[in-house]
Design a protein around this motif. Structure first.
Motif, PDB file in Angstrom:
ATOM      1  N   ALA A  48       0.841  -1.205   0.000  1.00 25.25           N
ATOM      2  CA  ALA A  48       0.000   0.000   0.000  1.00 25.25           C
ATOM      3  C   ALA A  48       0.877   1.256   0.000  1.00 25.25           C
ATOM      4  O   ALA A  48       0.568   2.239  -0.687  1.00 25.25           O
ATOM      5  CB  ALA A  48      -0.929  -0.001   1.205  1.00 25.25           C
ATOM      6  N   SER A  49       1.976   1.238   0.746  1.00 21.26           N
ATOM      7  CA  SER A  49       2.905   2.377   0.764  1.00 21.26           C
ATOM      8  C   SER A  49       3.567   2.573  -0.598  1.00 21.26           C
ATOM      9  O   SER A  49       3.761   3.702  -1.045  1.00 21.26           O
ATOM     10  CB  SER A  49       3.984   2.172   1.822  1.00 21.26           C
ATOM     11  OG  SER A  49       3.431   2.144   3.104  1.00 21.26           O
ATOM     12  N   LEU A  50       3.912   1.472  -1.256  1.00 15.28           N
ATOM     13  CA  LEU A  50       4.511   1.561  -2.594  1.00 15.28           C
ATOM     14  C   LEU A  50       3.518   2.171  -3.578  1.00 15.28           C
ATOM     15  O   LEU A  50       3.885   3.021  -4.399  1.00 15.28           O
ATOM     16  CB  LEU A  50       4.959   0.176  -3.075  1.00 15.28           C
ATOM     17  CG  LEU A  50       6.253  -0.357  -2.483  1.00 15.28           C
ATOM     18  CD1 LEU A  50       6.404  -1.844  -2.770  1.00 15.28           C
ATOM     19  CD2 LEU A  50       7.445   0.406  -3.034  1.00 15.28           C
ATOM     20  N   ILE A  51       2.286   1.738  -3.515  1.00 13.67           N
ATOM     21  CA  ILE A  51       1.249   2.282  -4.409  1.00 13.67           C
ATOM     22  C   ILE A  51       1.077   3.774  -4.148  1.00 13.67           C
ATOM     23  O   ILE A  51       0.965   4.573  -5.080  1.00 13.67           O
ATOM     24  CB  ILE A  51      -0.079   1.510  -4.242  1.00 13.67           C
ATOM     25  CG1 ILE A  51       0.077   0.095  -4.801  1.00 13.67           C
ATOM     26  CG2 ILE A  51      -1.228   2.236  -4.911  1.00 13.67           C
ATOM     27  CD1 ILE A  51      -1.080  -0.829  -4.506  1.00 13.67           C
ATOM     28  N   LYS A  52       1.075   4.142  -2.886  1.00 13.59           N
ATOM     29  CA  LYS A  52       0.929   5.554  -2.504  1.00 13.59           C
ATOM     30  C   LYS A  52       2.116   6.380  -3.018  1.00 13.59           C
ATOM     31  O   LYS A  52       1.966   7.561  -3.322  1.00 13.59           O
ATOM     32  CB  LYS A  52       0.845   5.653  -0.982  1.00 13.59           C
ATOM     33  CG  LYS A  52       0.308   6.939  -0.466  1.00 13.59           C
ATOM     34  CD  LYS A  52       0.133   6.835   1.046  1.00 13.59           C
ATOM     35  CE  LYS A  52      -0.609   8.021   1.582  1.00 13.59           C
ATOM     36  NZ  LYS A  52      -0.785   7.922   3.028  1.00 13.59           N
ATOM     37  N   ASP A  53       3.289   5.734  -3.135  1.00 15.67           N
ATOM     38  CA  ASP A  53       4.494   6.400  -3.623  1.00 15.67           C
ATOM     39  C   ASP A  53       4.562   6.455  -5.152  1.00 15.67           C
ATOM     40  O   ASP A  53       5.552   6.925  -5.706  1.00 15.67           O
ATOM     41  CB  ASP A  53       5.725   5.675  -3.084  1.00 15.67           C
ATOM     42  CG  ASP A  53       6.569   6.528  -2.181  1.00 15.67           C
ATOM     43  OD1 ASP A  53       6.039   7.495  -1.617  1.00 15.67           O
ATOM     44  OD2 ASP A  53       7.773   6.228  -2.048  1.00 15.67           O
ATOM     45  N   GLY A  54       3.564   5.918  -5.835  1.00 10.47           N
ATOM     46  CA  GLY A  54       3.524   6.021  -7.288  1.00 10.47           C
ATOM     47  C   GLY A  54       3.839   4.739  -8.038  1.00 10.47           C
ATOM     48  O   GLY A  54       3.849   4.723  -9.265  1.00 10.47           O
ATOM     49  N   PHE A  55       4.093   3.649  -7.347  1.00 13.65           N
ATOM     50  CA  PHE A  55       4.310   2.367  -8.011  1.00 13.65           C
ATOM     51  C   PHE A  55       2.940   1.802  -8.361  1.00 13.65           C
ATOM     52  O   PHE A  55       2.062   1.695  -7.506  1.00 13.65           O
ATOM     53  CB  PHE A  55       5.068   1.405  -7.089  1.00 13.65           C
ATOM     54  CG  PHE A  55       6.472   1.816  -6.804  1.00 13.65           C
ATOM     55  CD1 PHE A  55       7.522   1.273  -7.525  1.00 13.65           C
ATOM     56  CD2 PHE A  55       6.768   2.752  -5.827  1.00 13.65           C
ATOM     57  CE1 PHE A  55       8.825   1.642  -7.267  1.00 13.65           C
ATOM     58  CE2 PHE A  55       8.062   3.136  -5.564  1.00 13.65           C
ATOM     59  CZ  PHE A  55       9.103   2.582  -6.288  1.00 13.65           C
ATOM     60  N   GLU A  56       2.744   1.445  -9.627  1.00  9.13           N
ATOM     61  CA  GLU A  56       1.410   1.069 -10.080  1.00  9.13           C
ATOM     62  C   GLU A  56       1.138  -0.426 -10.057  1.00  9.13           C
ATOM     63  O   GLU A  56       0.052  -0.854  -9.719  1.00  9.13           O
ATOM     64  CB  GLU A  56       1.182   1.603 -11.493  1.00  9.13           C
ATOM     65  CG  GLU A  56       1.153   3.111 -11.537  1.00  9.13           C
ATOM     66  CD  GLU A  56       1.026   3.636 -12.954  1.00  9.13           C
ATOM     67  OE1 GLU A  56       0.751   2.845 -13.868  1.00  9.13           O
ATOM     68  OE2 GLU A  56       1.190   4.849 -13.126  1.00  9.13           O
ATOM     69  N   ASN A  57       2.110  -1.232 -10.421  1.00  9.74           N
ATOM     70  CA  ASN A  57       1.891  -2.663 -10.597  1.00  9.74           C
ATOM     71  C   ASN A  57       2.451  -3.436  -9.400  1.00  9.74           C
ATOM     72  O   ASN A  57       3.423  -4.170  -9.526  1.00  9.74           O
ATOM     73  CB  ASN A  57       2.557  -3.107 -11.906  1.00  9.74           C
ATOM     74  CG  ASN A  57       2.023  -4.422 -12.390  1.00  9.74           C
ATOM     75  OD1 ASN A  57       1.215  -5.068 -11.739  1.00  9.74           O
ATOM     76  ND2 ASN A  57       2.496  -4.838 -13.552  1.00  9.74           N
ATOM     77  N   VAL A  58       1.839  -3.261  -8.227  1.00 11.29           N
ATOM     78  CA  VAL A  58       2.320  -3.873  -6.994  1.00 11.29           C
ATOM     79  C   VAL A  58       1.331  -4.930  -6.528  1.00 11.29           C
ATOM     80  O   VAL A  58       0.124  -4.706  -6.520  1.00 11.29           O
ATOM     81  CB  VAL A  58       2.496  -2.807  -5.881  1.00 11.29           C
ATOM     82  CG1 VAL A  58       3.007  -3.442  -4.602  1.00 11.29           C
ATOM     83  CG2 VAL A  58       3.428  -1.709  -6.345  1.00 11.29           C
ATOM     84  N   ARG A  59       1.864  -6.076  -6.136  1.00 11.71           N
ATOM     85  CA  ARG A  59       1.034  -7.173  -5.642  1.00 11.71           C
ATOM     86  C   ARG A  59       1.675  -7.786  -4.413  1.00 11.71           C
ATOM     87  O   ARG A  59       2.839  -7.549  -4.129  1.00 11.71           O
ATOM     88  CB  ARG A  59       0.885  -8.234  -6.735  1.00 11.71           C
ATOM     89  CG  ARG A  59       0.203  -7.675  -7.964  1.00 11.71           C
ATOM     90  CD  ARG A  59       0.096  -8.713  -9.038  1.00 11.71           C
ATOM     91  NE  ARG A  59      -0.587  -8.140 -10.188  1.00 11.71           N
ATOM     92  CZ  ARG A  59      -0.082  -8.136 -11.405  1.00 11.71           C
ATOM     93  NH1 ARG A  59       1.088  -8.647 -11.647  1.00 11.71           N
ATOM     94  NH2 ARG A  59      -0.755  -7.615 -12.396  1.00 11.71           N
ATOM     95  N   VAL A  60       0.920  -8.617  -3.719  1.00 11.37           N
ATOM     96  CA  VAL A  60       1.395  -9.303  -2.514  1.00 11.37           C
ATOM     97  C   VAL A  60       1.277 -10.804  -2.745  1.00 11.37           C
ATOM     98  O   VAL A  60       0.266 -11.275  -3.267  1.00 11.37           O
ATOM     99  CB  VAL A  60       0.555  -8.894  -1.283  1.00 11.37           C
ATOM    100  CG1 VAL A  60       0.909  -9.727  -0.070  1.00 11.37           C
ATOM    101  CG2 VAL A  60       0.737  -7.429  -0.982  1.00 11.37           C
ATOM    102  N   LEU A  61       2.310 -11.556  -2.337  1.00  9.24           N
ATOM    103  CA  LEU A  61       2.254 -13.010  -2.432  1.00  9.24           C
ATOM    104  C   LEU A  61       1.328 -13.536  -1.346  1.00  9.24           C
ATOM    105  O   LEU A  61       1.581 -13.366  -0.156  1.00  9.24           O
ATOM    106  CB  LEU A  61       3.645 -13.621  -2.279  1.00  9.24           C
ATOM    107  CG  LEU A  61       3.709 -15.149  -2.273  1.00  9.24           C
ATOM    108  CD1 LEU A  61       3.160 -15.724  -3.568  1.00  9.24           C
ATOM    109  CD2 LEU A  61       5.140 -15.616  -2.042  1.00  9.24           C
ATOM    110  N   LYS A  62       0.237 -14.144  -1.761  1.00  8.20           N
ATOM    111  CA  LYS A  62      -0.755 -14.667  -0.821  1.00  8.20           C
ATOM    112  C   LYS A  62      -0.133 -15.812  -0.015  1.00  8.20           C
ATOM    113  O   LYS A  62       0.365 -16.774  -0.576  1.00  8.20           O
ATOM    114  CB  LYS A  62      -1.973 -15.168  -1.594  1.00  8.20           C
ATOM    115  CG  LYS A  62      -3.123 -15.573  -0.736  1.00  8.20           C
ATOM    116  CD  LYS A  62      -4.304 -15.940  -1.600  1.00  8.20           C
ATOM    117  CE  LYS A  62      -5.539 -16.178  -0.761  1.00  8.20           C
ATOM    118  NZ  LYS A  62      -6.701 -16.405  -1.603  1.00  8.20           N
TER     119      LYS A  62
END
Length: 141
Positions: free
Chosen positions: A112-126
């Motif tokens: 979420a912090s990366l997305i807020k910083d402008g990174f668009e294609n971020v995911r989390v390993l479930k």
């Protein structure tokens, strides 16, 4: 129904704990659906690594990272996480980024912090590294 009400009246602590657990369970499902962070399975992760040259960021402690991590994973140091300092990651901003932790819970906040910083294609390993290891996928030490 009367017995349930009587039980709850006689066992307020147990009934309260049960209600709290149900609320937490519902919240976790709703938060997962409404979150801007997408989760990917181990299979989807391997496809992203192999086909789209995804970058893996491991948020675990250095000790856990040295014990075993996904091949090619980069570690984000705890002090960088606390400061939310992602400037050195600008080079890979255009690639898919998969954030990994031990079980998948703390990675969501980092993503979420990366997305807020402008990174668009971020995911989390479930399921995090636990899911990766459980699937018997390669680990580098």
């Amino acid at each position: 129904m009367e017995q349930l009400i009587e039980f709850a009246g006689n066992n307020m602590l147990l009934a309260g704990a049960w209600v709290a657990l149900v609320i937490m369970l519902i919240y976790s499902y709703v938060a997962g659906f409404t979150s801007g962070v997408k989760e990917v399975s181990t299979h989807e992760t391997t496809l992203l690594i192999n086909k789209e040259d995804a970058v893996i960021f491991d948020t675990r402690t250095p000790k856990e990272f040295k014990a075993g991590h996904i091949l090619g994973a980069r570690q984000i140091k705890p002090e960088e996480l606390r400061a939310k300092d992602f400037k050195k990651l600008e080079k890979v901003k255009d690639k898919p980024i998969i954030v990994v932790c031990a079980m998948g819970n703390t990675a969501r906040g980092v993503a979420a912090s990366l997305i807020k910083d402008g990174f668009e294609n971020v995911r989390v390993l479930k399921g995090g590294m636990n899911a990766w290891s459980a699937a018997n996928l390669p680990v580098s030490k």
